[in-house]
Design a protein around this motif. Structure first.
Motif, PDB file in Angstrom:
ATOM      1  N   LYS A  49       0.839  -1.203   0.000  1.00 49.96           N
ATOM      2  CA  LYS A  49       0.000   0.000   0.000  1.00 49.96           C
ATOM      3  C   LYS A  49       0.870   1.248   0.000  1.00 49.96           C
ATOM      4  O   LYS A  49       1.935   1.295   0.626  1.00 49.96           O
ATOM      5  CB  LYS A  49      -0.929   0.002   1.211  1.00 49.96           C
ATOM      6  CG  LYS A  49      -2.031  -1.050   1.128  1.00 49.96           C
ATOM      7  CD  LYS A  49      -2.954  -0.977   2.327  1.00 49.96           C
ATOM      8  CE  LYS A  49      -4.060  -2.021   2.217  1.00 49.96           C
ATOM      9  NZ  LYS A  49      -4.943  -2.004   3.407  1.00 49.96           N
ATOM     10  N   SER A  50       0.386   2.269  -0.695  1.00 58.42           N
ATOM     11  CA  SER A  50       1.148   3.514  -0.841  1.00 58.42           C
ATOM     12  C   SER A  50       1.504   4.118   0.512  1.00 58.42           C
ATOM     13  O   SER A  50       2.624   4.579   0.736  1.00 58.42           O
ATOM     14  CB  SER A  50       0.327   4.512  -1.674  1.00 58.42           C
ATOM     15  OG  SER A  50       1.026   5.717  -1.834  1.00 58.42           O
ATOM     16  N   ARG A  51       0.543   4.124   1.439  1.00 59.36           N
ATOM     17  CA  ARG A  51       0.782   4.721   2.752  1.00 59.36           C
ATOM     18  C   ARG A  51       1.876   3.970   3.508  1.00 59.36           C
ATOM     19  O   ARG A  51       2.728   4.582   4.173  1.00 59.36           O
ATOM     20  CB  ARG A  51      -0.524   4.699   3.555  1.00 59.36           C
ATOM     21  CG  ARG A  51      -0.429   5.347   4.931  1.00 59.36           C
ATOM     22  CD  ARG A  51      -0.400   6.855   4.831  1.00 59.36           C
ATOM     23  NE  ARG A  51      -0.192   7.496   6.128  1.00 59.36           N
ATOM     24  CZ  ARG A  51      -0.162   8.798   6.312  1.00 59.36           C
ATOM     25  NH1 ARG A  51      -0.319   9.610   5.284  1.00 59.36           N
ATOM     26  NH2 ARG A  51       0.031   9.313   7.495  1.00 59.36           N
ATOM     27  N   GLN A  52       1.870   2.637   3.396  1.00 57.26           N
ATOM     28  CA  GLN A  52       2.885   1.842   4.106  1.00 57.26           C
ATOM     29  C   GLN A  52       4.283   2.115   3.572  1.00 57.26           C
ATOM     30  O   GLN A  52       5.238   2.266   4.350  1.00 57.26           O
ATOM     31  CB  GLN A  52       2.552   0.344   3.958  1.00 57.26           C
ATOM     32  CG  GLN A  52       1.279  -0.078   4.681  1.00 57.26           C
ATOM     33  CD  GLN A  52       0.927  -1.529   4.417  1.00 57.26           C
ATOM     34  OE1 GLN A  52       1.035  -2.006   3.296  1.00 57.26           O
ATOM     35  NE2 GLN A  52       0.506  -2.228   5.468  1.00 57.26           N
ATOM     36  N   ALA A  54       5.279   4.850   2.138  1.00 60.99           N
ATOM     37  CA  ALA A  54       5.661   6.208   2.522  1.00 60.99           C
ATOM     38  C   ALA A  54       6.126   6.253   3.978  1.00 60.99           C
ATOM     39  O   ALA A  54       7.097   6.950   4.314  1.00 60.99           O
ATOM     40  CB  ALA A  54       4.478   7.157   2.296  1.00 60.99           C
ATOM     41  N   GLU A  55       5.438   5.532   4.862  1.00 61.03           N
ATOM     42  CA  GLU A  55       5.817   5.552   6.284  1.00 61.03           C
ATOM     43  C   GLU A  55       7.182   4.896   6.508  1.00 61.03           C
ATOM     44  O   GLU A  55       7.988   5.382   7.305  1.00 61.03           O
ATOM     45  CB  GLU A  55       4.731   4.842   7.105  1.00 61.03           C
ATOM     46  CG  GLU A  55       3.452   5.666   7.224  1.00 61.03           C
ATOM     47  CD  GLU A  55       2.311   4.899   7.869  1.00 61.03           C
ATOM     48  OE1 GLU A  55       2.452   3.656   8.024  1.00 61.03           O
ATOM     49  OE2 GLU A  55       1.291   5.522   8.208  1.00 61.03           O
ATOM     50  N   LEU A  65       6.667  13.226   6.377  1.00 66.20           N
ATOM     51  CA  LEU A  65       5.697  12.805   5.362  1.00 66.20           C
ATOM     52  C   LEU A  65       4.613  13.868   5.243  1.00 66.20           C
ATOM     53  O   LEU A  65       3.965  14.235   6.226  1.00 66.20           O
ATOM     54  CB  LEU A  65       5.082  11.451   5.762  1.00 66.20           C
ATOM     55  CG  LEU A  65       4.002  10.886   4.829  1.00 66.20           C
ATOM     56  CD1 LEU A  65       4.534  10.707   3.420  1.00 66.20           C
ATOM     57  CD2 LEU A  65       3.479   9.554   5.367  1.00 66.20           C
ATOM     58  N   ASP A  67       1.009  15.267   3.531  1.00 67.08           N
ATOM     59  CA  ASP A  67      -0.246  14.794   2.938  1.00 67.08           C
ATOM     60  C   ASP A  67      -0.666  15.750   1.810  1.00 67.08           C
ATOM     61  O   ASP A  67      -1.009  16.906   2.065  1.00 67.08           O
ATOM     62  CB  ASP A  67      -1.345  14.724   4.005  1.00 67.08           C
ATOM     63  CG  ASP A  67      -2.636  14.114   3.458  1.00 67.08           C
ATOM     64  OD1 ASP A  67      -2.656  13.729   2.265  1.00 67.08           O
ATOM     65  OD2 ASP A  67      -3.614  14.024   4.217  1.00 67.08           O
ATOM     66  N   SER A 106       8.075  10.602  -4.094  1.00 70.53           N
ATOM     67  CA  SER A 106       7.650   9.401  -3.368  1.00 70.53           C
ATOM     68  C   SER A 106       8.817   8.430  -3.190  1.00 70.53           C
ATOM     69  O   SER A 106       8.716   7.483  -2.414  1.00 70.53           O
ATOM     70  CB  SER A 106       6.513   8.704  -4.124  1.00 70.53           C
ATOM     71  OG  SER A 106       6.924   8.324  -5.431  1.00 70.53           O
ATOM     72  N   GLU A 131       2.949  10.501  -0.575  1.00 65.32           N
ATOM     73  CA  GLU A 131       2.497   9.164  -0.967  1.00 65.32           C
ATOM     74  C   GLU A 131       2.435   9.054  -2.485  1.00 65.32           C
ATOM     75  O   GLU A 131       2.002   9.988  -3.176  1.00 65.32           O
ATOM     76  CB  GLU A 131       1.127   8.877  -0.360  1.00 65.32           C
ATOM     77  CG  GLU A 131       1.149   8.757   1.158  1.00 65.32           C
ATOM     78  CD  GLU A 131      -0.240   8.768   1.754  1.00 65.32           C
ATOM     79  OE1 GLU A 131      -1.024   7.858   1.423  1.00 65.32           O
ATOM     80  OE2 GLU A 131      -0.543   9.693   2.533  1.00 65.32           O
ATOM     81  N   LYS A 134      -1.157   9.416  -4.354  1.00 67.46           N
ATOM     82  CA  LYS A 134      -1.629  10.802  -4.332  1.00 67.46           C
ATOM     83  C   LYS A 134      -0.776  11.677  -5.243  1.00 67.46           C
ATOM     84  O   LYS A 134      -1.275  12.623  -5.871  1.00 67.46           O
ATOM     85  CB  LYS A 134      -1.616  11.345  -2.901  1.00 67.46           C
ATOM     86  CG  LYS A 134      -2.641  10.684  -1.994  1.00 67.46           C
ATOM     87  CD  LYS A 134      -2.580  11.249  -0.583  1.00 67.46           C
ATOM     88  CE  LYS A 134      -3.604  10.557   0.321  1.00 67.46           C
ATOM     89  NZ  LYS A 134      -3.529  11.055   1.724  1.00 67.46           N
TER      90      LYS A 134
END
Length: 565
Positions: A49-52, A54-55, A65, A67, A106, A131, A134
Motif C-alpha cells: 500500500k502507498s501509505r505503508q 511512505a511511512e 511525510l 499529505d 515518493s 504518498e 496521491k
C-alpha cells in the motif's frame, strides 16, 4: 534470475515483513527494466500500500511525510518545471519560497531529480516525501487542468472518437477542414471531460467580449474553459454538424442528438439544443447515460418504507404512479428505474416522451412531435389500441392527456407519468385545476412521488460539525433522536467538488389512502391534503432530507438548499 543484495528502501520493506526477500528482488529488477522507481512499481502493482511505503521511507530516510490532500492545488507553481521532467522523475513542484523550490517525491533514493530540477529552474531544490498514489493523481490533475484551452491540445489524440448523430449516422460528422481540426479536438475533449466528471450538461455561451464553457456537476454550474470569442461560430457549427442540425439556420432554436461510442459495449447519448442569443448561438448539451436507469432502485436513495411503497405500486396491474418535482430533480431516472424492473418478456411497455432521454431495449419508445400531429394524447390513444400492460407518459401537460391517462389507469393498465409541481399534495390539486373530476383522481392515482436531488458529502473529507440542541430542534430534527446522530459538513479534497461527490434522491412517497380519497372527492385544497398525508404517516420532503443528514449522507446546509420553502 541472479539474486542481488537488497539495500535501502527494498531492504526496509523486507525487514518490516511487507515483502518477502524474493518478491522484493523481483520487484526491484522489474522496476529497473521498466525504467520506473521501485516505489511506483510496488504501488501500481498493489504489492504494498502507498501509505505503508511512505511511512517506511519516512522512517528510513528521516524525512517528514506530507499529505498532498492538505495542499490547495490552485497555488501550485505552474510553468517552473516542464511536464516532461515532472513525469520522467515522478515529482511535483509544491511551492516556492524566494529562491527555493520545494518538490514532492515518493522515492527519496532518487537523488538525480534534485540535480535535474535545480539545473532546469536555477533554483535551490528541496525534496518533501509524499504518498505515491496521491502524487500520481496530483500530477495528472495539474496537467489536465492546464490543457482546457485549444492551444494545449495538439498532442491529445481525440480524432479517432466514434461520434455520430443519434438520428442519422452520416459520414459528414467526421469530415472537417484542416483549419477546424483544433475546434474538433476541443469539442471532443469537452464532451469527454463532461462524461469523466459525471456532469449532467454542458453550456457553450457566447457574449459580447468573451466566450465560456460551463459544466453542471452534481447540480452546480462551474466554468471549465474560455476559448477565444472568434471561435464561437465555428464551435457552434461543429456541434450542429455532429447533431445533424441545419448549420445555415441561426435565427431559430434547433434540437438534435449525438451518440458517442466509448467502447463496443458503452455509448453515451447527448441531447443538443441551440438558442439564438444577442451575441451568437448558445448551445446546451444534455448528457444522457443509459446506464443511469440500470443502477437499481437501492442506489436512488429511497428510505426502506418508501422503496416498499414504490415496489408495491409497480406490482399492481392497474393504477397511476405520478412522479413530481422541478426540472433536473431526477424524475426520469426514477420512472425508468421502475420501467427497468417491469421490463420482462411477458409485459408490453410503451412510452411517449418529449424527447426520449434514455434508450432501453424491450420498451416501445415514441418521440412525440406536436408539429406533425403526434402529441401526448394522440400517442396515448395509439398505445391503447396496441394492448399495452404498462404506459409511461413523459409529462401530463393538459386536460386531454390527463383524462386519457386516467381512463387507461382505470381500465387495467399501469400508467407512469410526471408533473411539474413542488409536493405530493400540489400534484393532486394540479390535476383538479386542469379540470379532472375528483372522483377520477381518487380512483386512479395509486402513488405519488415528489423528489429532489441533494449533493452527497464526500466520504473522504467530510467532518463532524457541532450544532446546538436548540438549533437542531428549530431545523426540524426529532427531539428524542438528538444526541444519537452526527451532522457532517463539507470540507473539499482531490476526490470531490467542494466537499461533495455525487447526488442522492430525497423523496416524499405517498400512497393513496381511503382518507385521502374522501378529501380529494370533497375537493380539499393542497394544505388540507398535506395535513392528511402527515396524519397517514407519510414523511414530507423536509423530513426525508433531515433523515439523510442524520445518516451522514449529506449536510444540513444542502438539505436547506433543496427543501427550502
Amino acid at each position: 534470475m541472479n539474486d542481488i543484495a537488497l539495500s535501502g528502501l527494498a531492504k526496509q520493506l523486507v525487514l518490516a515483513e511487507l515483502l518477502t526477500d524474493k518478491s522484493a528482488q523481483q520487484a526491484y529488477q522489474q522496476a529497473q527494466r521498466n525504467r520506473t522507481s521501485l516505489v511506483t512499481h510496488l504501488v501500481q502493482n498493489k504489492l504494498v500500500k502507498s501509505r505503508q511505503v511512505a511511512e517506511i521511507a519516512s522512517e528510513h530516510f528521516g524525512m517528514a511525510l506530507f499529505d498532498l490532500n492538505a495542499l490547495d492545488k490552485e497555488v501550485l507553481p505552474k510553468g517552473l518545471v516542464s511536464e516532461k521532467l515532472v513525469r520522467q522523475h515522478h515529482v511535483l513542484p509544491l511551492w516556492r519560497r524566494g529562491n527555493k523550490l520545494f518538490i514532492g517525491v515518493s522515492d527519496p533514493s532518487n537523488h538525480q531529480v534534485i540535480n535535474d530540477i535545480q539545473f532546469s529552474t536555477g533554483l535551490t531544490t528541496e525534496a518533501i516525501l509524499v504518498e505515491d498514489d496521491k502524487l500520481s493523481d496530483a500530477i495528472d490533475k495539474l496537467f489536465d487542468t492546464q490543457s482546457t484551452g485549444l492551444e494545449d491540445m495538439a498532442d491529445v489524440d481525440l480524432d479517432g472518437l466514434d461520434i455520430e448523430s443519434a438520428d442519422d449516422s452520416q459520414d459528414s460528422v467526421g469530415g472537417q477542414d484542416a483549419d477546424d481540426a483544433p475546434v474538433v479536438r476541443f469539442v471532443h475533449k469537452m464532451l469527454l471531460d463532461a462524461i469523466k466528471s459525471g456532469s449532467s450538461d454542458l453550456h457553450f455561451e457566447p457574449y459580447e467580449k468573451s466566450y465560456r464553457v460551463r459544466m453542471r456537476t452534481d447540480g452546480m454550474l462551474r466554468e471549465v474553459a474560455k476559448p477565444p470569442i472568434q471561435l464561437s461560430g465555428r464551435i457552434a457549427a461543429r456541434l450542429k454538424v455532429m447533431a445533424s442540425l441545419d448549420i445555415s439556420e441561426r435565427r431559430k432554436p434547433q434540437d438534435g442528438r449525438i451518440k458517442m461510442r466509448l467502447s463496443k459495449s458503452k455509448s453515451i447519448d447527448f441531447r443538443v439544443n441551440t438558442l439564438p442569443t444577442l451575441w451568437g448561438e448558445k448551445v446546451v448539451i444534455r448528457i444522457l447515460d443509459p446506464s443511469s436507469a440500470q443502477m437499481g432502485i437501492d442506489a436512488l436513495g429511497y428510505e426502506p418504507v418508501q422503496k416498499d411503497l414504490y415496489m408495491a405500486a409497480l406490482k399492481q396491474p392497474q393504477g397511476m404512479i405520478l412522479v413530481t418535482g422541478p426540472t433536473g430533480s431526477g424524475k426520469t431516472v426514477s420512472l425508468y428505474t421502475g420501467l427497468n424492473i417491469l421490463n420482462t418478456v411477458d409485459i408490453n411497455i410503451s412510452t411517449a416522451e418529449d424527447p426520449v432521454e434514455i434508450n432501453m431495449e424491450g420498451i416501445n419508445q415514441v418521440n412525440v412531435n406536436p408539429r406533425q400531429g403526434l402529441d401526448f394524447a394522440q400517442a396515448l390513444r395509439s398505445f391503447l389500441r396496441q394492448d399495452p400492460d404498462v404506459i409511461m407518459v413523459g409529462e401530463i401537460r393538459d386536460l386531454e392527456t390527463a383524462e386519457i391517462a386516467i381512463k387507461a389507469a382505470q381500465t387495467g393498465h399501469l400508467v407512469l407519468s410526471t408533473l411539474h409541481t413542488n409536493s405530493a399534495a400540489e400534484t393532486l390539486t394540479r390535476l383538479q385545476n386542469m379540470g379532472v373530476q375528483g372522483f377520477n383522481i381518487a380512483t386512479s392515482v395509486s402513488l405519488i412521488i415528489a423528489q429532489r436531488l441533494a449533493r452527497k458529502l464526500c466520504s473522504h473529507c467530510k467532518k463532524p460539525i457541532d450544532i446546538p440542541r436548540e438549533a437542531l430542534i428549530k431545523e426540524g430534527f426529532p427531539e428524542d433522536r438528538i444526541g444519537s446522530f452526527t451532522i457532517y459538513e463539507p470540507v473539499g479534497c482531490d476526490l470531490c467538488n467542494g466537499g461533495y461527490k455525487g447526488r442522492v434522491g430525497i423523496y416524499e412517497v405517498v400512497k393513496n389512502t381511503p382518507a385521502l380519497q374522501h378529501l380529494i372527492m370533497a375537493e380539499g385544497n393542497s394544505l388540507q391534503i398535506d395535513i392528511q398525508m402527515r396524519k397517514d404517516g407519510f414523511d414530507d420532503l423536509r423530513t426525508s432530507g433531515l433523515h439523510k443528514a442524520m445518516q451522514g449522507i449529506t449536510s444540513l446546509e444542502e438539505i436547506n438548499r433543496v427543501t427550502k420553502d
